[in-house]
Structure formats: structure tokens, C-alpha cells
Design a protein around this motif. Structure first.
Motif, PDB file in Angstrom:
ATOM      1  N   TYR A 118       9.150   7.283  -5.534  1.00  0.00           N
ATOM      2  CA  TYR A 118       8.336   7.371  -6.740  1.00  0.00           C
ATOM      3  C   TYR A 118       7.281   6.267  -6.737  1.00  0.00           C
ATOM      4  O   TYR A 118       6.110   6.503  -7.015  1.00  0.00           O
ATOM      5  N   PHE A 119       7.695   5.052  -6.411  1.00  0.00           N
ATOM      6  CA  PHE A 119       6.796   3.901  -6.395  1.00  0.00           C
ATOM      7  C   PHE A 119       5.659   4.100  -5.389  1.00  0.00           C
ATOM      8  O   PHE A 119       4.484   3.918  -5.713  1.00  0.00           O
ATOM      9  N   VAL A 120       5.997   4.493  -4.168  1.00  0.00           N
ATOM     10  CA  VAL A 120       4.989   4.698  -3.130  1.00  0.00           C
ATOM     11  C   VAL A 120       4.004   5.786  -3.552  1.00  0.00           C
ATOM     12  O   VAL A 120       2.787   5.609  -3.460  1.00  0.00           O
ATOM     13  N   THR A 136      -6.474   7.075  -3.918  1.00  0.00           N
ATOM     14  CA  THR A 136      -6.278   7.503  -2.529  1.00  0.00           C
ATOM     15  C   THR A 136      -7.350   6.973  -1.588  1.00  0.00           C
ATOM     16  O   THR A 136      -7.248   7.134  -0.385  1.00  0.00           O
ATOM     17  N   GLY A 137      -8.353   6.316  -2.121  1.00  0.00           N
ATOM     18  CA  GLY A 137      -9.376   5.693  -1.282  1.00  0.00           C
ATOM     19  C   GLY A 137      -8.967   4.329  -0.761  1.00  0.00           C
ATOM     20  O   GLY A 137      -9.629   3.769   0.105  1.00  0.00           O
ATOM     21  N   ARG A 173      10.774   5.029   6.222  1.00  0.00           N
ATOM     22  CA  ARG A 173      10.059   5.909   7.160  1.00  0.00           C
ATOM     23  C   ARG A 173      10.012   7.338   6.623  1.00  0.00           C
ATOM     24  O   ARG A 173       8.973   8.007   6.661  1.00  0.00           O
ATOM     25  N   ASP A 174      11.150   7.812   6.135  1.00  0.00           N
ATOM     26  CA  ASP A 174      11.233   9.175   5.610  1.00  0.00           C
ATOM     27  C   ASP A 174      10.353   9.347   4.370  1.00  0.00           C
ATOM     28  O   ASP A 174       9.696  10.382   4.207  1.00  0.00           O
ATOM     29  N   ILE A 175      10.330   8.350   3.507  1.00  0.00           N
ATOM     30  CA  ILE A 175       9.515   8.399   2.294  1.00  0.00           C
ATOM     31  C   ILE A 175       8.039   8.462   2.653  1.00  0.00           C
ATOM     32  O   ILE A 175       7.280   9.260   2.101  1.00  0.00           O
ATOM     33  N   VAL A 176       7.618   7.628   3.595  1.00  0.00           N
ATOM     34  CA  VAL A 176       6.212   7.629   4.011  1.00  0.00           C
ATOM     35  C   VAL A 176       5.849   8.962   4.661  1.00  0.00           C
ATOM     36  O   VAL A 176       4.790   9.528   4.392  1.00  0.00           O
ATOM     37  N   CYS A 218       0.088  11.639   0.112  1.00  0.00           N
ATOM     38  CA  CYS A 218      -1.152  10.857   0.037  1.00  0.00           C
ATOM     39  C   CYS A 218      -1.592  10.422   1.435  1.00  0.00           C
ATOM     40  O   CYS A 218      -0.805   9.830   2.179  1.00  0.00           O
ATOM     41  N   PRO A 219      -2.844  10.695   1.793  1.00  0.00           N
ATOM     42  CA  PRO A 219      -3.327  10.358   3.137  1.00  0.00           C
ATOM     43  C   PRO A 219      -3.540   8.864   3.365  1.00  0.00           C
ATOM     44  O   PRO A 219      -3.710   8.436   4.497  1.00  0.00           O
TER      45      PRO A 219
END
Length: 108
Positions: free
Chosen positions: A4-6, A14-15, A51-54, A59-60
């Protein structure tokens, strides 16, 4: 909670790049378990969770950085094997700067 935080931080703009850094090496990585310490997961399990969350983040601008690639030398920790000493801070700054510059160069 971390997911949620990430997503919340990265999605807010997103920029702007967001670097998610896995746990740096510390005493549990070296087999040192203080008496009475109760761990719910291993350091590697926590690293894998990030790693899994990222990987799942839509979000790019989210990027994974491995903590052990930033703080590479155990000798740069203080005697408690968790906090970086002066050389550890310099090592972390150098390697994180390299990661950041590599990321910035890919954008252009």
C-alpha cells in the motif's frame, strides 16, 4: 502495508522515481541471533516480499535496489552488526549514487 505504501507514494507523482531498497545486511545475515529475539521471517524473506511488491506495482516509476548491493562489506557495520559506521555510510552513498545515476541515464 508495504505494498500500500509503495503504491501510494509512487502513484502520487509517477514522474518521480521511487527506489525501494531491500534490507541491508545485518546480524541475522551472519547467523548472529541475540538471546530472546523472535523473528517472524528471515531477512531474505523480507527482501523477497519487497521484490514481489515492486514487481506487482503498476507504477512505472518504482525501482528495486538490493540492499546487499549498496552495503557490501560487513566490516563497514558497527560492532552491533546493524548500524553502518562512517565507512559504511560512505560505501552506501557511493553505491546508491551509482544506482541512481544508472537509472537516470536510462531515462535519456
Amino acid at each position: 502495508r508495504v505494498g500500500y505504501f509503495v503504491n501510494r507514494v509512487a502513484g502520487a507523482n509517477t514522474g518521480r522515481p521511487v527506489l525501494c531498497i531491500t534490507l541491508y545486511p545485518f546480524f541475522l545475515d551472519f547467523g548472529v541471533v541475540p538471546p530472546g529475539l523472535q523473528c517472524q521471517a528471515t531477512p531474505e524473506e523480507y527482501r523477497q516480499a519487497l521484490r514481489d511488491i515492486v514487481a506487482a506495482c503498476p507504477c512505472p516509476n518504482v525501482h528495486l535496489v538490493e540492499g546487499p548491493e549498496i552495503l557490501r562489506e560487513m566490516t563497514n557495520l558497527t560492532c552491533d552488526l546493524i548500524h553502518p559506521g562512517d565507512y559504511g555510510m560512505m560505501e552506501m552513498a557511493r553505491h546508491l549514487t551509482e544506482k541512481w545515476q544508472s537509472l537516470a541515464s536510462r531515462k535519456h
